[in-house]
Scaffold this active site. Structure first.
Site, PDB file in Angstrom:
ATOM      1  N   GLU A 136       1.336  -6.589  -1.709  1.00 25.23           N
ATOM      2  CA  GLU A 136       2.535  -6.092  -1.026  1.00 25.23           C
ATOM      3  C   GLU A 136       2.648  -4.573  -1.091  1.00 25.23           C
ATOM      4  OE1 GLU A 136       6.001  -7.973  -2.745  1.00 25.23           O
ATOM      5  OE2 GLU A 136       5.173  -7.910  -4.757  1.00 25.23           O
ATOM      6  N   CYS A 166       3.424 -15.211   1.483  1.00 25.62           N
ATOM      7  CA  CYS A 166       4.721 -15.751   1.099  1.00 25.62           C
ATOM      8  C   CYS A 166       5.868 -14.913   1.635  1.00 25.62           C
ATOM      9  CB  CYS A 166       4.824 -15.912  -0.411  1.00 25.62           C
ATOM     10  SG  CYS A 166       4.531 -14.359  -1.279  1.00 25.62           S
TER      11      CYS A 166
HETATM   12  C1  PEP Z   1       7.560 -10.136  -0.212  1.00 24.54           C
HETATM   13  O1  PEP Z   1       7.720  -8.968  -0.588  1.00 24.54           O
HETATM   14  O2  PEP Z   1       7.056 -10.441   0.896  1.00 24.54           O
HETATM   15  C2  PEP Z   1       7.975 -11.255  -1.058  1.00 24.54           C
HETATM   16  C3  PEP Z   1       7.680 -12.494  -0.746  1.00 24.54           C
HETATM   17  O3  PEP Z   1       8.697 -10.989  -2.171  1.00 24.54           O
HETATM   18  P1  PEP Z   1      10.244 -10.548  -2.208  1.00 24.54           P
HETATM   19  O4  PEP Z   1      10.842 -10.818  -0.851  1.00 24.54           O
HETATM   20  O5  PEP Z   1      10.852 -11.368  -3.283  1.00 24.54           O
HETATM   21  O6  PEP Z   1      10.164  -9.096  -2.533  1.00 24.54           O
HETATM   22 MG    MG Z   2       8.117  -8.426  -2.624  1.00 26.15          MG
END
Ligand code: PEP
Ligand code: MG
Length: 585
Positions: free
Chosen positions: A437, A508
């Site tokens: 990310e 995700c």
């Molecule tokens: C993302 O950053 O895509 C992720 C799934 O985590 P979060 O939304 O919890 O930062």
């Molecule tokens: Mg994230």
């Protein structure tokens, strides 16, 4: 004459569309008169106060028991916080002392003390403490009502299905709420992580919170559209808007119905290419919904919510119990537990983390965990111990390069060694993955792939960092483009590098749950798509509607386009061609 339509924008708390009649919950201001008392009345007033406290305790314990039975211990725990407020001896002493000094009746003094506390908490620059205001107010009102003999409002016996509109919903409100008569809700305050939002999601009731002025704009009996997916509330919609939302709602429902039949079919393309469709969860209570929507496991278990709504940090044992429960209930599929992702918009007040100028670029996620091995170790121990009861995998958030992966794994190895020494069972071959990310992780994914067991692309953050667009800033939301060529190139290189090294690659972030983009991602070779259980059937429908060659052609063409808008238009056209019922107009 019918009233004009107005549209309010808030924070999407729980997805879905519902159209219904507004039921305004009054703010329940309790007015109390100052009744002077004589010195000789004081013992009587104290006795009255103690009786009201005892009755309140009894009421709360009853609700706690009911909620724990019906919705699980986690929700019941909220009322433990209420009991703590109730037992706050400082408040009790303060009331008694002031009553003696000011010679006024106990309800008047108590209400004044309550207001002082609420005021003090509302001035605090801390999300967690601010959310405690609703606990204090909730308990305070109960005590007052027991003092003056008023009835407590309840949402359990509403005469017909309604949309609840309120300044905020207290845990007591949501506790007495029933899916049968509460079909949606909209509140002035609240954030994504507020108790109200979490409760709405687990009840699967469409909800929008943080609307600021919904109570001022709505009167009882108004027609409301709650679009919990986009965080929109339409008050007294005109005929055209009503028609538009009715058809959107009907479309969702018919898709849901049609999709339900897909539940037990494999998520594979027409020519037999299998991908894994998994679910994102925040609480163990969401596992039944994961199973119901046919997910093949959990691709992201966000654990920071577990650290919220409680006094102090969760113990290793508490975490172990929760992870074990999820592992067992998700079996025979696997669950990927993401280690603590504190920071950005996820703050935990019980940890002493200073405010930062750039929280998204600050001391967060794995950076925080590496600096606080005590907290990290407790979580890793809990995960490893739970791995003996089902298939668990770990992934680290916000890894920016190989160094951090090695440091995290070194701590994990130490924890494993310790467990071995103490003969505590755990899965020796548990997979350890990396969330991709941060752009530097995507760009060095060839190196990371050599030392990770899998990748999970977190596009929510990857997009904000790659495009320099704050993911929660509405003003620049138009720049937040998942289909931007820069984002697509990063994703492609992550998938290719993963595959070159023989590891699987999942996603995700929210991008995986957009049907048109899922088509493109399938073509890029994504192996696993993880999302809110509710959207899973739509993505399965997309996957089953094409051959791998169709999807690859879409990906190839999309990558040759030069703007995000062109890509978006192109993939939407393709979706319309392959899965017309899911196409957006
Ligand atoms: C993302 O950053 O895509 C992720 C799934 O985590 P979060 O939304 O919890 O930062
Ligand atoms: Mg994230």
């Amino acid at each position: 004459m019918s009233k004009d339509q107005s549209t309010l924008k808030g924070i999407p708390a729980s997805p879905g569309i519902i159209i219904g009649e507004a039921y305004l919950l009054d703010s329940e201001e309790i007015s109390v008169r100052r009744r002077p008392i004589k010195i000789g009345d004081i013992p009587k007033e104290i006795a009255r106060f103690k009786k009201a406290l005892a009755k309140t305790k009894e009421d709360i314990l009853k609700i706690k028991e009911k909620i724990s039975e019906e919705m699980g211990a986690q929700h019941g725990e909220i009322f433990s916080a209420h009991l703590l407020v109730l037992e706050d001896i400082m408040v009790i002493e303060e009331v008694i002392q002031r009553m003696k000094r000011e010679k006024a009746c106990v309800e008047f003094i108590f209400l004044d003390v309550l207001k002082k506390y609420v005021h003090a908490f509302s001035k605090m620059d801390d999300e967690y403490l601010k959310e405690r205001i609703s606990d204090i107010t909730d308990v305070g009102k109960r005590i007052l009502k027991n003092l003056i003999g008023a009835k407590t409002r309840t949402l359990s016996n509403l005469p017909k299905p309604v949309v609840i509109v309120a300044y905020d919903l207290s845990p007591s409100d949501t506790a007495t709420m029933h899916k049968k008569n509460v079909i949606g809700f909209a509140t002035d305050i609240g954030g994504r992580t507020s108790h109200t939002a979490i409760m709405a999601k687990s009840l699967e009731i469409p909800a929008v919170v943080g609307l600021e002025e919904v109570t001022a704009n709505v009167t009882n009996g108004d027609t409301l559209i709650i679009d919990g997916t986009h965080g929109v509330v339409v008050v007294n919609p005109d005929k055209a808007t009503l028609r538009q939302y009715e058809s959107q709602k009907a479309r969702y429902q018919s898709i849901e119905k049609g999709l339900a039949s897909l539940k037990n079919l494999p998520s594979e393309t027409k020519d037999g290419h299998r991908v894994v469709l998994a679910a994102n969860i925040e609480l163990p209570e969401e596992v039944p919904s994961v199973v119901l929507h046919g997910a093949e496991g959990i691709g992201l278990y966000r654990t920071e919510y577990f650290y919220m709504n409680k006094e102090g940090l969760p113990t290793e044992e508490e975490q172990f119990q929760a992870y074990r429960l999820v592992a067992e209930k998700t079996a025979p599929h696997s669950t990927i537990i993401r280690t603590l992702d504190l920071g950005g918009d996820k703050f935990l007040s019980q940890l002493d983390v200073p405010r930062e100028m750039n929280p998204y670029l600050g001391w967060r996620a794995i950076r925080f965990c590496l600096a606080r091995p005590d907290i990290f170790t407790a979580q890793l121990r809990a995960i490893l111990r739970a791995s003996a009861y089902g298939t668990l995998k770990i992934m680290y958030p916000m890894i920016s390069g190989i160094d951090e992966l090695r440091q995290a794994n070194a701590i994990l190895d130490r924890v494993k060694e310790d467990l071995r020494k103490n003969k505590v069972a755990f899965a020796e071959n548990m997979e350890v993955g990396v969330m991709i990310e941060v752009p530097s992780a995507a760009l060095t994914s060839d190196l990371l792939a050599e030392e990770a067991d899998f990748f999970s692309i977190g596009t929510n953050d990857l997009i904000q960092y790659a495009l320099a667009v704050d993911r929660v800033n509405e003003k620049i939301a138009y720049l937040y483009e998942p289909a931007h060529p820069g984002v697509l190139r990063l994703i492609k290189s992550v998938i290719d590098n993963g595959h070159k090294n023989g590891i699987w690659v999942g996603m995700c972030g929210e991008m995986a749950s957009e049907p048109a983009l899922a088509l493109l991602l399938l073509g890029l070779g994504l192996d696993e798509f993880s999302m809110s259980p509710i959207v899973l059937p739509e993505i399965k429908k997309v996957i089953r509607a094409v051959t791998m060659k169709d999807a690859q052609d879409v990906a190839e063409r999309a990558l040759s386009l030069s703007t995000g808008k062109d890509v978006k238009m192109f993939v939407n056209r393709k979706l319309k061609q392959f899965v017309p019922e899911l196409a957006v107009e």
